[in-house]
Design a protein around this motif. Structure first.
Motif, PDB file in Angstrom:
ATOM      1  N   ASP A  13       0.830  -1.198   0.000  1.00 40.19           N
ATOM      2  CA  ASP A  13       0.000   0.000   0.000  1.00 40.19           C
ATOM      3  C   ASP A  13       0.870   1.256   0.000  1.00 40.19           C
ATOM      4  OD1 ASP A  13      -2.672   1.021   0.021  1.00 40.19           O
ATOM      5  OD2 ASP A  13      -2.310   1.688   2.079  1.00 40.19           O
ATOM      6  N   ALA A  14       1.967   1.225   0.755  1.00 39.19           N
ATOM      7  CA  ALA A  14       2.887   2.360   0.772  1.00 39.19           C
ATOM      8  C   ALA A  14       3.541   2.541  -0.593  1.00 39.19           C
ATOM      9  CB  ALA A  14       3.951   2.151   1.855  1.00 39.19           C
ATOM     10  N   ARG A  15       3.864   1.410  -1.236  1.00 38.26           N
ATOM     11  CA  ARG A  15       4.464   1.485  -2.568  1.00 38.26           C
ATOM     12  C   ARG A  15       3.483   2.109  -3.564  1.00 38.26           C
ATOM     13  NH1 ARG A  15       5.147  -3.825  -3.774  1.00 38.26           N
ATOM     14  NH2 ARG A  15       6.870  -3.896  -2.309  1.00 38.26           N
ATOM     15  N   ARG A  16       2.222   1.748  -3.434  1.00 37.98           N
ATOM     16  CA  ARG A  16       1.201   2.312  -4.324  1.00 37.98           C
ATOM     17  C   ARG A  16       1.081   3.827  -4.144  1.00 37.98           C
ATOM     18  NH1 ARG A  16      -4.961   2.898  -3.762  1.00 37.98           N
ATOM     19  NH2 ARG A  16      -5.720   2.748  -5.899  1.00 37.98           N
ATOM     20  N   ARG A  17       1.005   4.273  -2.887  1.00 36.33           N
ATOM     21  CA  ARG A  17       0.898   5.712  -2.638  1.00 36.33           C
ATOM     22  C   ARG A  17       2.123   6.446  -3.153  1.00 36.33           C
ATOM     23  NH1 ARG A  17      -0.956   3.874   2.444  1.00 36.33           N
ATOM     24  NH2 ARG A  17       1.054   4.448   3.360  1.00 36.33           N
ATOM     25  N   ARG A  18       3.296   5.844  -2.966  1.00 38.82           N
ATOM     26  CA  ARG A  18       4.528   6.467  -3.427  1.00 38.82           C
ATOM     27  C   ARG A  18       4.556   6.568  -4.955  1.00 38.82           C
ATOM     28  NH1 ARG A  18       7.495   3.808  -0.327  1.00 38.82           N
ATOM     29  NH2 ARG A  18       8.039   2.098  -1.708  1.00 38.82           N
ATOM     30  N   SER A  19       4.119   5.512  -5.633  1.00 34.26           N
ATOM     31  CA  SER A  19       4.121   5.513  -7.101  1.00 34.26           C
ATOM     32  C   SER A  19       3.145   6.548  -7.654  1.00 34.26           C
ATOM     33  CB  SER A  19       3.758   4.123  -7.626  1.00 34.26           C
ATOM     34  OG  SER A  19       4.709   3.160  -7.220  1.00 34.26           O
ATOM     35  N   ILE A  20       1.947   6.621  -7.061  1.00 30.80           N
ATOM     36  CA  ILE A  20       0.969   7.615  -7.518  1.00 30.80           C
ATOM     37  C   ILE A  20       1.493   9.025  -7.253  1.00 30.80           C
ATOM     38  CG2 ILE A  20      -1.351   8.527  -7.113  1.00 30.80           C
ATOM     39  CD1 ILE A  20      -2.254   5.655  -6.562  1.00 30.80           C
ATOM     40  N   ALA A  21       2.169   9.203  -6.116  1.00 25.48           N
ATOM     41  CA  ALA A  21       2.738  10.520  -5.818  1.00 25.48           C
ATOM     42  C   ALA A  21       3.760  10.926  -6.871  1.00 25.48           C
ATOM     43  CB  ALA A  21       3.379  10.510  -4.426  1.00 25.48           C
ATOM     44  N   TRP A  22       4.590   9.970  -7.315  1.00 24.85           N
ATOM     45  CA  TRP A  22       5.560  10.288  -8.359  1.00 24.85           C
ATOM     46  C   TRP A  22       4.861  10.671  -9.661  1.00 24.85           C
ATOM     47  CZ3 TRP A  22      10.216  11.882  -8.194  1.00 24.85           C
ATOM     48  CH2 TRP A  22      11.116  11.460  -7.209  1.00 24.85           C
ATOM     49  N   VAL A  23       3.804   9.951 -10.011  1.00 20.75           N
ATOM     50  CA  VAL A  23       3.068  10.291 -11.224  1.00 20.75           C
ATOM     51  C   VAL A  23       2.516  11.713 -11.133  1.00 20.75           C
ATOM     52  CG1 VAL A  23       1.007   9.785 -12.599  1.00 20.75           C
ATOM     53  CG2 VAL A  23       2.467   7.912 -11.808  1.00 20.75           C
TER      54      VAL A  23
END
Length: 454
Positions: A13-23
């Protein structure tokens, strides 16, 4: 191929939030330079008009035309990105055009004539158009459910944020680095953004599923935590297997596509017309150079805040009604700008005009990004950005003709107010989206759907 679901671990879940933040961060940063490019030209127009030693003699009508060259390039770039973005993916288009845009800005800074300046404004615009047409599709496909308008508003607020950056830079550094230095600043993405995008910008899993690349979608999902949608949720909206612009021309989408294009036409006519000519018009009304540039600052700052608030409302009541409301707000504020008012009231009116013009266009991109299914999303945003740029071309030209004719800013503001009312009427006429993706409940945060062979 039955579908199974698993609940993501805290790490996933943290990886998902981090990836969306980068986008979101990379997309917004790219559009900051789109806004910078838009407004920096408006800040140097008075210099080019007053001093022929830079490029030669420039008349107000020529200045308006030069402002339009970049927009013709944006039109070409947006339509080109729409033609390939639904076929080759979002990531490739963004990487290529971050570099393209930066090179164009750098070369523009070295030009010595009106002709070469206009040529490389056109070249730069191609990269801008491709970026504007692509980021909305990518963000709409990775944003959490129920927050797509808000995420798109954050990203497209990069445009007015770039306007703020350009106005502040021109006020603080314009006299010391000149107009060429201001354009060199616009070339920074190739140094500061492109390496980060190569490292951290993922492809859209939803696009990969739409292209039948399920294994690639799963690989991206494992790496980024961004969930893979159920294939039937994406593939059943194939619009008779048409992809890109042919899907927009289908019976289902032809009419709303025309209306969305007209809505963007109105929004970008107002955005580019005001950003190009507001400093000059206010200067002719007796305001000094820094005062006139401050109006640009207020216009774009208000657009950021107002656009974000309006997007929050749009996620709850629907974007069409909010867009219509902000268009009406623009009409009212533009109608009163020529009146004699105290400074505080004038700045308030300029701020409301920013919300109703630039802020409205931010909402338009969000509406369009979420209107189409995956197989037509990039083409839909490209159509919106491309056809809308015709309005962006018309806006600076209208301003240039009116200023050159000595009519004054009053007529220009009244004309822009009429365009705002027309935009509100068009927004209300857009039918509700009917494709399956808009009807389905998307994955909730933390849920990852995958397909396995029975």
């Amino acid at each position: 191929m039955p579908e199974t679901s698993t609940v993501a671990t805290p790490e996933q879940d943290a990886r998902r939030r981090r990836s969306i933040a980068w986008v979101v961060v990379l997309s917004a940063a790219a559009l900051v330079f789109d806004g910078y490019d838009l407004v920096v030209y408006g800040t140097v127009v008075p210099v080019l008009l007053a001093d022929p030693s830079h490029l030669g003699t420039v008349t107000p009508a020529q200045a308006g035309t030069l402002g339009s060259y970049a927009l013709v390039g944006v039109l070409v770039g947006a339509l080109a990105a729409g033609a390939v973005g639904d076929r080759i993916g979002r990531r490739k288009v963004m990487l290529v055009n971050l570099a393209w845009f930066s090179v164009g800005m750098g070369v523009t800074a070295t030009t010595e004539s009106v002709a070469t300046f206009g040529l490389f404004r056109f070249f730069t615009g191609i990269g801008v158009g491709a970026l504007v047409a692509t980021v909305g599709a990518l963000v709409a496909e990775v944003a959490p459910p129920g927050q797509r308008n808000r995420y798109n508003a954050i990203v497209y607020s990069g445009v007015p944020a770039g306007g703020v950056l350009a106005a502040l830079t021109a006020i603080a550094l314009g006299d010391s680095i000149g107009w060429r230095g201001l354009f060199w600043i616009g070339a920074l993405p190739i140094v500061v953004l492109l390496p980060l995008a190569i490292r951290f910008l993922p492809e859209s899993p939803k696009w990969l599923v739409a292209r039948g690349r399920l294994a690639d979608a799963e690989a991206v999902s494992r790496r980024t935590g961004i969930p893979v949608p159920a294939p039937e949720a994406v593939l059943e909206d194939s619009t008779e297997e048409k992809v890109g612009f042919p899907a927009l021309a289908s019976r289902r989408f032809a009419f709303p596509t025309a209306l969305l294009g007209l809505m963007s036409f109105a929004g970008l006519l107002l955005t580019y017309g005001l950003n190009t000519w507001l400093p000059q018009i206010m200067g002719e009304q007796g305001y000094g150079k820094n005062h006139a540039l401050t109006f640009l600052l207020v216009l774009n700052l208000a657009a950021i805040g107002g656009g974000l608030v309006a997007s929050y409302v749009a996620d709850r009541v629907g974007a069409r009604r909010v867009v219509a409301t902000t268009f009406v707000l623009a009409a009212l504020s533009l109608a009163v700008l020529p009146l004699s008012m105290p400074a505080a009231v004038l700045f308030l009116a300029v701020g409301l005009a920013g919300v109703g013009t630039i802020g409205t266009q931010v909402l338009v991109y969000g509406l369009v990004s979420n209107y189409y299914p995956t197989n037509a999303r990039a083409a839909g945003v490209a159509w919106c950005a491309g056809f809308g740029r015709l309005g962006g071309i018309v806006g600076p030209i209208i301003g240039g003709v009116l200023v050159g004719a000595g009519v004054g800013g009053s007529t220009a503001f009244q004309l822009f107010a009429a365009v705002s009312l027309a935009g509100a009427a068009v927004a209300l006429a857009v039918p509700r989206p009917a494709h399956a993706e808009s009807r389905r409940t998307d994955l909730v945060p933390g849920e990852v759907r995958s397909t396995v062979t029975a």
